[in-house]
Design an enzyme around this catalytic site. Structure first.
Site, PDB file in Angstrom:
ATOM      1  CB  SER A   1      -0.905   0.031   1.238  1.00 46.01           C
ATOM      2  OG  SER A   1      -1.649  -1.161   1.330  1.00 46.01           O
TER       3      SER A   1
HETATM    4  N1  SAH Z   1      -0.914  -5.070   4.006  1.00 44.87           N
HETATM    5  C1  SAH Z   1      -0.138  -5.300   2.802  1.00 44.87           C
HETATM    6  C2  SAH Z   1      -0.849  -4.835   1.546  1.00 44.87           C
HETATM    7  C3  SAH Z   1      -1.782  -5.856   1.155  1.00 44.87           C
HETATM    8  S1  SAH Z   1      -2.408  -5.965  -0.472  1.00 44.87           S
HETATM    9  C4  SAH Z   1       1.219  -4.677   2.868  1.00 44.87           C
HETATM   10  O1  SAH Z   1       1.528  -3.981   3.850  1.00 44.87           O
HETATM   11  O2  SAH Z   1       2.006  -4.916   1.951  1.00 44.87           O
HETATM   12  C5  SAH Z   1      -3.751  -7.032  -0.032  1.00 44.87           C
HETATM   13  C6  SAH Z   1      -3.377  -8.452   0.292  1.00 44.87           C
HETATM   14  O3  SAH Z   1      -4.570  -9.086   0.750  1.00 44.87           O
HETATM   15  C7  SAH Z   1      -2.900  -9.246  -0.917  1.00 44.87           C
HETATM   16  O4  SAH Z   1      -1.657  -9.826  -0.655  1.00 44.87           O
HETATM   17  C8  SAH Z   1      -4.003 -10.296  -1.101  1.00 44.87           C
HETATM   18  O5  SAH Z   1      -3.532 -11.536  -1.569  1.00 44.87           O
HETATM   19  C9  SAH Z   1      -4.548 -10.415   0.301  1.00 44.87           C
HETATM   20  N2  SAH Z   1      -5.912 -10.955   0.409  1.00 44.87           N
HETATM   21  C10 SAH Z   1      -6.940 -10.785  -0.448  1.00 44.87           C
HETATM   22  N3  SAH Z   1      -8.025 -11.453  -0.015  1.00 44.87           N
HETATM   23  C11 SAH Z   1      -7.681 -12.054   1.150  1.00 44.87           C
HETATM   24  C12 SAH Z   1      -8.367 -12.884   2.093  1.00 44.87           C
HETATM   25  N4  SAH Z   1      -9.638 -13.248   1.895  1.00 44.87           N
HETATM   26  N5  SAH Z   1      -7.689 -13.315   3.177  1.00 44.87           N
HETATM   27  C13 SAH Z   1      -6.397 -12.966   3.372  1.00 44.87           C
HETATM   28  N6  SAH Z   1      -5.689 -12.186   2.533  1.00 44.87           N
HETATM   29  C14 SAH Z   1      -6.314 -11.739   1.423  1.00 44.87           C
END
Ligand code: SAH
Length: 248
Positions: free
Chosen positions: A98
């Protein structure tokens, strides 16, 4: 100090930048100057969006955590030069790390305290988990894409974070075995707030989550679970997150 008071605004600003950049520490940390500039940009954005977020000034502890975590370690090597630009970056598998300002804002809105247990849905690069780990007692983070989650887990271990537990799974269901949580942060957008997450929040707990279906405008929501279990919700800024996917 009279000497301090005679210094002009330009010298004072330069002094502040040098102090934020860590002065002599720069030799060991080639990113110190860029990280300091990013912190100033985050502070300026916080001021600009303060009327909408209710947080024109982020707390010193959130800013200190942002200053400490080496974001360049969480981005793929080719993006190293952009690690301290205020923008999201690809981390592979169609996912992103992000935008730093959004990480700071969500962390700020969580109001997490030193003794808290925090659940994160969407480990991604592990960066947000690391920022939280600087501020609270325990961080639990769930990632649905196996290689993304194991990468982040390995990096967090390598960086010495001992208060982060990660697992692979569908965060829609939360983490019942580790619940309840003082705070929950969701870093992928859902059309509705997953009910299991609301259930796993302690009374008095807070959840920060982007809400909006695919193709819709998403808004950051800040939810507070009252002592009687009822939920109050405030809508904050429009944001753009990858979707919260579901396991089949
Ligand atoms: N917090 C992260 C940014 C995340 S991007 C950072 O600091 O880099 C969002 C992430 O959520 C992705 O890696 C995606 O695979 C994950 N995601 C999407 N749906 C999800 C779910 N149902 N459970 C767990 N993770 C999920």
């Amino acid at each position: 100090m009279p000497f301090e008071m005679k210094r002009g605004p330009i010298l004072r600003t330069l002094g502040l930048i040098a102090a934020l950049a860590g002065g002599g520490a720069q030799a060991q940390d080639p990113y110190a100057r860029e990280r300091a500039a990013l912190l100033q940009e985050i502070a300026a954005l916080a001021r600009d969006t303060g009327a909408e977020t209710g947080r024109p000034v982020f707390s010193a502890r959130v800013m200190a955590a942002m200053a400490k975590v080496p974001r360049h370690r969480f981005v793929p090597a080719p993006y190293g030069p952009l690690a301290y630009a205020n923008r999201p970056l690809p981390i592979g598998h169609g996912q992103t790390i992000s935008q730093p300002y959004i990480v700071a804002l969500m962390t700020e809105l969580l109001d997490a305290k030193a003794g808290d247990a925090v659940l994160e849905i969407g480990t991604g690069s592990g960066y947000q988990a690391a920022v939280l780990a600087e501020l609270v007692d325990r961080v639990y983070s769930i990632e649905i894409i196996e290689p993304v989650g194991s990468n982040a887990a390995a990096l967090l271990r390598q960086l010495g974070y001992k208060n982060i537990e990660t697992r692979i799974g569908d965060g829609y269901n939360g983490w019942p075995e580790r619940s309840p949580f003082d705070a929950i942060i969701v870093t992928a957008a859902a059309p509705q707030v997953p009910p299991a997450l609301v259930a796993q929040l302690k009374p008095g707990g807070r959840m920060v989550i982007p809400v909006g279906g695919e193709g819709e405008v998403q808004f950051l929501h800040v939810m507070v679970k009252q002592a009687d279990g009822s939920i109050s919700t405030q809508r904050s800024l429009p944001v753009r997150f990858v979707p919260l996917t579901r396991s089949k």
